[in-house]
Enzyme design. Structure first.
Site, PDB file in Angstrom:
ATOM      1  N   GLU A 167       0.806  -1.226   0.000  1.00 52.30           N
ATOM      2  CA  GLU A 167       0.000   0.000   0.000  1.00 52.30           C
ATOM      3  C   GLU A 167       0.839   1.277   0.000  1.00 52.30           C
ATOM      4  O   GLU A 167       0.762   2.080   0.948  1.00 52.30           O
ATOM      5  CB  GLU A 167      -0.934   0.027   1.212  1.00 52.30           C
ATOM      6  CG  GLU A 167      -1.859  -1.166   1.329  1.00 52.30           C
ATOM      7  CD  GLU A 167      -2.887  -1.019   2.447  1.00 52.30           C
ATOM      8  OE1 GLU A 167      -2.754  -0.098   3.268  1.00 52.30           O
ATOM      9  OE2 GLU A 167      -3.834  -1.826   2.483  1.00 52.30           O
ATOM     10  N   GLU A 364      -4.913  -8.834   1.277  1.00 58.73           N
ATOM     11  CA  GLU A 364      -5.502  -8.523   2.591  1.00 58.73           C
ATOM     12  C   GLU A 364      -6.992  -8.304   2.401  1.00 58.73           C
ATOM     13  O   GLU A 364      -7.407  -7.610   1.472  1.00 58.73           O
ATOM     14  CB  GLU A 364      -4.948  -7.217   3.190  1.00 58.73           C
ATOM     15  CG  GLU A 364      -3.595  -7.299   3.800  1.00 58.73           C
ATOM     16  CD  GLU A 364      -3.121  -5.956   4.382  1.00 58.73           C
ATOM     17  OE1 GLU A 364      -3.962  -5.153   4.843  1.00 58.73           O
ATOM     18  OE2 GLU A 364      -1.905  -5.707   4.352  1.00 58.73           O
TER      19      GLU A 364
HETATM   20  C1  BGP Z   1      -4.074  -2.170   5.794  1.00 63.15           C
HETATM   21  C2  BGP Z   1      -2.645  -2.340   6.241  1.00 63.15           C
HETATM   22  C3  BGP Z   1      -2.458  -3.220   7.422  1.00 63.15           C
HETATM   23  C4  BGP Z   1      -3.578  -3.224   8.439  1.00 63.15           C
HETATM   24  C5  BGP Z   1      -4.963  -3.125   7.810  1.00 63.15           C
HETATM   25  C6  BGP Z   1      -6.090  -2.878   8.768  1.00 63.15           C
HETATM   26  O1  BGP Z   1      -4.234  -0.951   5.180  1.00 63.15           O
HETATM   27  O2  BGP Z   1      -1.844  -2.874   5.201  1.00 63.15           O
HETATM   28  O3  BGP Z   1      -1.208  -2.909   7.956  1.00 63.15           O
HETATM   29  O4  BGP Z   1      -3.332  -2.414   9.482  1.00 63.15           O
HETATM   30  O5  BGP Z   1      -5.013  -2.136   6.813  1.00 63.15           O
HETATM   31  O6  BGP Z   1      -6.220  -1.513   9.055  1.00 63.15           O
HETATM   32  P1  BGP Z   1      -6.159  -0.914  10.512  1.00 63.15           P
HETATM   33  O7  BGP Z   1      -5.075  -1.661  11.198  1.00 63.15           O
HETATM   34  O8  BGP Z   1      -5.863   0.507  10.356  1.00 63.15           O
HETATM   35  O9  BGP Z   1      -7.496  -1.157  11.110  1.00 63.15           O
END
Ligand code: BGP
Length: 460
Positions: A167, A364
């Site tokens: 990302e 993800e």
């Molecule tokens: C994505 C990232 C992760 C993770 C996930 C969930 O954008 O790659 O690192 O954190 O989001 O988001 P958050 O942890 O902000 O709830």
């Protein structure tokens, strides 16, 4: 029982993680500070309940048992990241303790028939590099290439799938257009430089990898957030087109096609935001595209044209579009993100139709929920049916995309076990395994049981 949704042979099932969010041992094992360690030191109150990145989920200590747990739920793949500030703490010399740790972790995964897809950068700029200006400085781009090459030389004989960035738009959006990631700069001109230099770093890394001829593949992981306009009106369509250009195509097009969209260049030129570019670098980006894509998908982006006057004296994305609240939207209230499963199908079709049907995987997808303890049953298992529902519905749309010819080779959830999340720390939990923060004990959630079956059967 016959399954309704069977996935292609050798489909990859697993999860993603990132070094800062899971390893812990932030100040040991020879690791130097990254921007998260530093930011926590100077502004601990910015982090949920004041919890910082020092210990996160202690994967550094418990990786062997954790990998065994991955095996227990039938993972055939896992995406960890390497911590740059652990591997090369001073930017020059390799830290042998880190080499031993990563070697052993990769071996352990291999022994358990879990393929590693190794990511090189997950929001974790080493502090010494940030002090030089981070991605704004081309010296840091070169230092990244050196780090990546070092990793290839150290581990490339056992790792056959690499990704340059996770990302890359997020540090731009959160750290240079908003103050949610360090260095908390709000300046679109600088944001554009950061984005362009990250892209350059990715292309240089791809070139370096291919030149080493290690017989593997290298890709990039992008959070593609489809832009949906409020209506078909010219103003709304334009708003959504600009959102798409800035937040998706700014990395997707150069990564896959090797070129930036002409409309993006024009927009940046009109607002005097174009970065300094070198012909050689443009060529380099053109000639070093990815072998595959990873796509993180959590939520759509719904937009409409701006109806009120723009009063700020800064050029920022909100000048061109504003969020639109779709009356029918369903929310994950804990994270404040809309849940829209069909978005995954739209992504699958977009890659198929507009990006040469390049091989890709869901890198993800997941649902963060607060206060999950309330769902503990008498046996000590979290009954997270909402998460099962979330995965199921996304997988159904993914299945449809694959059935219609999209070249998707896997599905990774976020994430394997509850982990530390940037500003939210341990507020929202995402794991297939619960982590008890007091004892560091891990226990399988109902969604973990469900996922295990799906991975084992290759469908549901
Ligand atoms: C994505 C990232 C992760 C993770 C996930 C969930 O954008 O790659 O690192 O954190 O989001 O988001 P958050 O942890 O902000 O709830």
């Amino acid at each position: 029982m016959t399954k309704s949704y069977m996935f292609p042979d050798n489909f990859k099932w697993g999860a993603a993680a990132s070094a800062t969010q899971t390893e812990g041992a932030a100040n040991s094992g020879g690791k130097a500070k990254n921007i998260w360690d530093y930011w926590y030191e100077i502004e601990p109150e910015r982090f949920h309940k004041g919890v910082g990145p020092q210990d996160t989920s202690t994967f550094y200590q418990h990786y062997k048992a954790d990998i065994k747990r991955m095996k227990d739920v039938h993972f055939n793949s896992f995406r960890p990241s390497i911590s740059w500030s652990r591997l090369i703490p001073d930017g020059v010399h390799v830290n042998q303790e880190a080499v031993d740790f990563y070697n052993d972790m990769f071996d352990e995964l291999q022994k358990n028939d879990i393929e590693s897809i190794v990511n090189l950068y997950h929001f974790d700029m080493p502090l010494n590099m940030q002090n030089k200006g981070g991605w704004e400085n081309l010296e840091v781009v070169e230092a990244f290439k050196y780090y990546a090459e070092t990793a290839f030389k150290l581990f490339g004989h056992k790792i056959k799938k690499w990704t340059t960035f996770n990302e890359p738009i997020v540090p731009v959006e959160m750290g240079y257009l908003n103050h949610f990631h360090y260095p908390c700069v709000v300046d679109m001109k600088r944001a554009v430089v950061v984005a362009y230099n990250s892209m350059l770093a990715s292309a240089k890394t791809i070139q370096a990898y291919h030149e080493l001829n290690q017989g593997g593949e290298i890709g990039i992981i992008l959070n593609l957030t489809p832009s949906y306009p409020r209506s078909e009106s010219e103003g709304d369509l334009k708003a959504s087109q600009i959102a798409d250009l800035l937040f998706n195509r700014s990395f997707l097009d150069p990564s896959v096609h090797g070129i930036y969209p002409e409309e993006l260049i024009e927009l940046l030129r009109d607002y005097e935001l174009l970065p300094q570019t070198d012909k050689k670098d443009i060529e380099l980006i053109r000639n070093n595209t990815v072998d595959f894509l990873g796509v993180n998908y959590y939520q759509p982006r719904r937009v409409k044209e701006r109806e009120s006057e723009y009063t700020s004296d800064k050029v920022l994305p909100e000048m061109f579009f504003v969020p639109y609240i779709w009356p029918e939207r369903r929310m994950n209230p804990y994270r404040g993100w809309e849940i829209y499963e069909k978005g995954l199908y739209d992504i699958a079709m977009n890659i198929k139709d507009n990006y040469g049907n390049i091989p890709w995987y869901v890198a993800e997808n997941g649902m963060g929920v607060e206060n999950e303890e309330r769902f503990l049953d008498e046996t000590g298992m979290i009954q997270d049916d909402y998460r099962i529902e979330f995965y199921k519905e996304h997988l159904k749309w993914l299945y449809k995309g694959i059935s219609e010819g999209s070249n998707c080779f896997g599905y990774h959830v976020w994430t394997f076990m509850d982990n530390w999340s940037w500003l939210n720390a341990y507020k929202n939990r995402y794991g297939l395994y619960r982590v008890d923060l007091e004892t560091q004990e891990r226990s399988l959630k109902k969604s973990g049981q469900w996922f295990s079956n799906v991975a084992k059967e290759n469908g549901f």
